[in-house]
Design a protein around this motif. Structure first.
Motif, PDB file in Angstrom:
ATOM      1  N   VAL A 137       0.866  -1.194   0.000  1.00  0.00           N
ATOM      2  CA  VAL A 137       0.000   0.000   0.000  1.00  0.00           C
ATOM      3  C   VAL A 137       0.899   1.241   0.000  1.00  0.00           C
ATOM      4  N   THR A 138       0.668   2.123  -0.960  1.00  0.00           N
ATOM      5  CA  THR A 138       1.631   3.210  -1.189  1.00  0.00           C
ATOM      6  C   THR A 138       0.971   4.598  -1.228  1.00  0.00           C
ATOM      7  N   PRO A 139       1.770   5.633  -0.972  1.00  0.00           N
ATOM      8  CA  PRO A 139       1.258   7.016  -0.948  1.00  0.00           C
ATOM      9  C   PRO A 139       1.429   7.707  -2.302  1.00  0.00           C
ATOM     10  N   TRP A 140       1.100   8.994  -2.346  1.00  0.00           N
ATOM     11  CA  TRP A 140       1.047   9.706  -3.628  1.00  0.00           C
ATOM     12  C   TRP A 140       2.270  10.558  -3.924  1.00  0.00           C
ATOM     13  N   ASN A 141       3.272  10.552  -3.057  1.00  0.00           N
ATOM     14  CA  ASN A 141       4.395  11.467  -3.336  1.00  0.00           C
ATOM     15  C   ASN A 141       5.446  10.870  -4.277  1.00  0.00           C
ATOM     16  N   ALA A 159      -0.967  -5.029  -4.984  1.00  0.00           N
ATOM     17  CA  ALA A 159      -0.508  -3.655  -4.784  1.00  0.00           C
ATOM     18  C   ALA A 159      -1.693  -2.710  -4.921  1.00  0.00           C
ATOM     19  N   LYS A 160      -1.722  -1.721  -4.021  1.00  0.00           N
ATOM     20  CA  LYS A 160      -2.784  -0.707  -4.097  1.00  0.00           C
ATOM     21  C   LYS A 160      -2.154   0.683  -3.972  1.00  0.00           C
ATOM     22  N   PRO A 161      -2.110   1.410  -5.094  1.00  0.00           N
ATOM     23  CA  PRO A 161      -1.532   2.756  -5.038  1.00  0.00           C
ATOM     24  C   PRO A 161      -2.495   3.750  -4.391  1.00  0.00           C
ATOM     25  N   GLU A 205     -10.734   4.246  -4.095  1.00  0.00           N
ATOM     26  CA  GLU A 205     -10.967   5.673  -3.881  1.00  0.00           C
ATOM     27  C   GLU A 205     -10.700   5.984  -2.409  1.00  0.00           C
ATOM     28  N   ASN A 206      -9.758   5.273  -1.832  1.00  0.00           N
ATOM     29  CA  ASN A 206      -9.330   5.405  -0.430  1.00  0.00           C
ATOM     30  C   ASN A 206     -10.134   4.535   0.524  1.00  0.00           C
ATOM     31  N   GLU A 207     -10.940   3.601  -0.025  1.00  0.00           N
ATOM     32  CA  GLU A 207     -11.768   2.798   0.878  1.00  0.00           C
ATOM     33  C   GLU A 207     -11.333   1.329   0.935  1.00  0.00           C
ATOM     34  N   GLY A 249       2.966   5.535   4.156  1.00  0.00           N
ATOM     35  CA  GLY A 249       1.938   6.567   4.189  1.00  0.00           C
ATOM     36  C   GLY A 249       2.044   7.351   5.480  1.00  0.00           C
ATOM     37  N   SER A 250       0.951   7.960   5.881  1.00  0.00           N
ATOM     38  CA  SER A 250       0.988   8.830   7.062  1.00  0.00           C
ATOM     39  C   SER A 250       0.993   8.005   8.351  1.00  0.00           C
ATOM     40  N   THR A 251       1.454   8.629   9.403  1.00  0.00           N
ATOM     41  CA  THR A 251       1.488   7.945  10.697  1.00  0.00           C
ATOM     42  C   THR A 251       0.073   7.601  11.159  1.00  0.00           C
ATOM     43  N   GLY A 252      -0.877   8.481  10.886  1.00  0.00           N
ATOM     44  CA  GLY A 252      -2.267   8.222  11.299  1.00  0.00           C
ATOM     45  C   GLY A 252      -2.797   6.948  10.663  1.00  0.00           C
ATOM     46  N   THR A 253      -2.608   6.789   9.351  1.00  0.00           N
ATOM     47  CA  THR A 253      -3.093   5.584   8.682  1.00  0.00           C
ATOM     48  C   THR A 253      -2.255   4.377   9.119  1.00  0.00           C
ATOM     49  N   GLY A 254      -0.976   4.603   9.334  1.00  0.00           N
ATOM     50  CA  GLY A 254      -0.095   3.515   9.793  1.00  0.00           C
ATOM     51  C   GLY A 254      -0.596   2.887  11.092  1.00  0.00           C
ATOM     52  N   GLU A 287       6.340   2.444   6.919  1.00  0.00           N
ATOM     53  CA  GLU A 287       7.203   3.600   6.604  1.00  0.00           C
ATOM     54  C   GLU A 287       6.300   4.818   6.664  1.00  0.00           C
ATOM     55  N   LEU A 288       6.474   5.649   7.691  1.00  0.00           N
ATOM     56  CA  LEU A 288       5.452   6.669   7.970  1.00  0.00           C
ATOM     57  C   LEU A 288       5.997   8.095   7.847  1.00  0.00           C
ATOM     58  N   GLY A 289       5.339   8.997   8.507  1.00  0.00           N
ATOM     59  CA  GLY A 289       5.653  10.416   8.337  1.00  0.00           C
ATOM     60  C   GLY A 289       6.942  10.828   9.022  1.00  0.00           C
ATOM     61  N   GLU A 313       4.037  19.810  13.445  1.00  0.00           N
ATOM     62  CA  GLU A 313       3.404  18.813  12.563  1.00  0.00           C
ATOM     63  C   GLU A 313       4.176  18.668  11.253  1.00  0.00           C
ATOM     64  N   GLU A 314       3.778  17.657  10.497  1.00  0.00           N
ATOM     65  CA  GLU A 314       4.427  17.445   9.195  1.00  0.00           C
ATOM     66  C   GLU A 314       3.683  18.273   8.153  1.00  0.00           C
ATOM     67  N   GLN A 315       4.337  19.337   7.620  1.00  0.00           N
ATOM     68  CA  GLN A 315       3.608  20.221   6.698  1.00  0.00           C
ATOM     69  C   GLN A 315       3.431  19.605   5.319  1.00  0.00           C
TER      70      GLN A 315
END
Ligand code: NAD
Length: 467
Positions: A140-144, A166-168, A198-200, A218-223, A240-242, A369-371
């Motif tokens: 599962v991967t993020p958008w950056n 894999a889910k982008p 769509e994020n679900e 991805g983000s720490t919150g989702t992690g 692998e988080l924020g 916070e992480e900007q």
């Protein structure tokens, strides 16, 4: 441009569709296949069915196929880099850098081997350690980094004998579908599946009982949610988080020389890098001068559609993140002094002027916070122990940098920063054979290096009596 998902060896339409937006103009440029829970089930079932045969192949056989995928992607690298800029926004040269990096990454993983080893032997016994694959991996991967984050996970997962779903990220699915198109010609059915949501579907995928390992970036919150969802089945989980990485500038550097390095480290990919410099700490003796140098670089930077020649900083990748960064700008205006930028650009797309902020307290949101955007706070310090404590006063601990004319001093400070990786006088040097990951709430586990490859396996000890 492939718009279909890869499930059980076939490129398939989705139960639904998804619009993909170019962040440089805010307009939809592709409508692609999107999975429902039924297609998620099909993908996991296909990966599960493919596992026994795939895991029985040798490292040479699997590595050869991963290498072939790298070759196929390399043959289309220009097309891929353009697509990457279009969906993610980064300038063309950075997009090509990501594409080449991801291809090299696949080649590195294709060359990895984990053969059984004798770990102990004496007159009475021989003990062998064997590393066996885990089963179906959810990637599962993020958008950056929509290309490299995928190659970073599928490379080691596949070469060690796992199969993958894999889910982008929903705002940047195109690079993953590009990989899917080439992978469909190379791998046996079900070995690699790529689905879009769509994020679900991240939740149901990572919680699925037939997933043996989750590799999440991805983000720490989702992690945190992913970690919790793996508890029932005691899944193997890499997170692998924020990050909120500090750059500590020592008093022996030239502000003029160091400023471009700091600026690039903060603004690369419009600040949307987990390891970007997110706070700069400068000693009082050079504080004002360094702030002015950084502000000048921000004013001079060319902010434009990444597809246009000369663009240095592209847009923020998606509307939600854009609005979040606008919130940080408000915080900066209220609590600090904005030296450059400070607002959005008056044009279509999600553009924010590169922003440098001084005289902002450690308690401000922009500092704590992480900007994840092109906005950098610069903070003053008087004493080295004080600045180390301030840098470490964060729930994050992903990276960090120390800048000094004296390497010994630089290393001494770096050793005291509580992060997974700290660079001295450089930044973002990430060799594939060196493990990378977070301390504290920036993650669990490592990617890259032997440790990263081993994370897709489990130890299997065979203990033989010799007498
Ligand atoms: P995100 O956490 O919002 O999303 C990441 C992925 O998780 C997406 O594919 C998303 O669809 C999926 N997801 C959403 N909800 C889920 C759930 N409940 N369960 C499982 N998956 C779910 O992160 P983002 O905004 O896409 O990415 C930015 C973040 O990623 C930043 O915090 C950045 O620092 C971090 N990041 C970390 C690294 C690293 O290596 N440490 C690298 C790149 C990015």
């Amino acid at each position: 441009m492939n718009t279909r998902m890869l499930i059980n060896g076939e490129l398939v339409e989705g139960a639904a569709t998804l619009d993909v937006v170019n962040p440089a103009n805010g307009k939809v440029f592709a409508t692609i296949a999107r999975a429902d829970e039924g297609q998620l089930e099909e993908a996991v079932a296909a990966a599960r069915a493919a596992f026994p045969a795939w895991s029985k192949l040798t490292y040479e056989e699997r590595g050869a196929m991963v290498g072939k995928l790298a070759d196929a992607l390399e043959a289309r690298k220009e097309e891929l880099a353009q697509l990457l800029t279009r969906e993610q926004g980064k300038p063309a040269a950075q997009a090509m850098g990501e594409v080449i990096g991801g291809i090299y990454q696949l080649r590195f993983y294709a060359s990895q081997r984990h053969e059984p080893q004798i770990i102990k032997e004496d007159a009475k016994s021989r003990i062998l350690e064997h590393r066996t694959p885990l089963g179906v991996v959810a990637a599962v991967t993020p958008w950056n980094f929509p290309f490299m984050m995928v190659t970073q996970k599928i490379g080691p997962a596949l070469v060690t004998g796992n199969t993958v779903v894999a889910k982008p990220a929903p705002t940047t699915p195109m690079c993953a579908l590009f990989i899917a198109e080439e992978a469909a010609k190379i791998f046996p059915a079900g070995v690699l599946n790529v689905i879009v949501d769509e994020n679900e579907l991240g939740g149901p995928l990572t919680a699925h009982p037939d997933i043996a390992k989750v590799s999440f970036t991805g983000s720490t919150g989702t992690g945190r949610k992913v970690y919790a969802s793996g508890a029932d089945a005691l899944k193997r989980i890499t997170l692998e988080l924020g990050g909120n990485d500090a750059a500590i500038v020592l008093d022996d550097v030239s502000p003029k020389e160091i400023a471009p390095k700091l600026f690039n480290g903060a603004m690369i990919n419009a600040g949307q890098v987990c390891l970007a410099i997110k706070r700069v700490y400068a000693p009082a003796s050079i504080y004002d001068e360094l702030c002015d140098e950084l502000a000048q670089l921000a004013k001079d930077a060319v902010v434009d559609d990444g597809a246009n020649q000369g663009a240095q900083i592209g847009p923020v990748q998606n509307r939600m993140q854009y609005e979040k960064v606008l919130g940080f700008l408000e915080d900066a205006r209220e609590n600090g002094t904005v030296l450059a930028g400070g607002d959005r650009l008056d044009r279509d797309g999600y553009f924010i002027a590169p922003t440098v902020v001084k005289d902002i307290p450690d308690s401000a949101r922009l500092v704590r916070e992480e900007q994840f955007g092109p906005v950098i706070p610069v903070l003053k310090y008087d004493d080295i122990d004080e600045v180390i404590a301030r840098a470490n006063d964060s729930e994050y601990g992903l990276g960090g940098t120390v800048w000094s004319a004296d390497l010994d001093r630089g290393v001494e400070v770096a050793m005291k920063i509580d992060s997974g990786t700290v660079w001295v006088n450089k930044h973002l040097d990430l060799p594939f054979d060196v493990p990378f990951g977070g301390a504290k709430q920036s993650g669990i586990g490592r990617e890259g290096g032997d440790e990263g490859v081993s994370a897709y396996t489990q130890k299997h000890v065979v203990n033989v009596a010799l007498s």
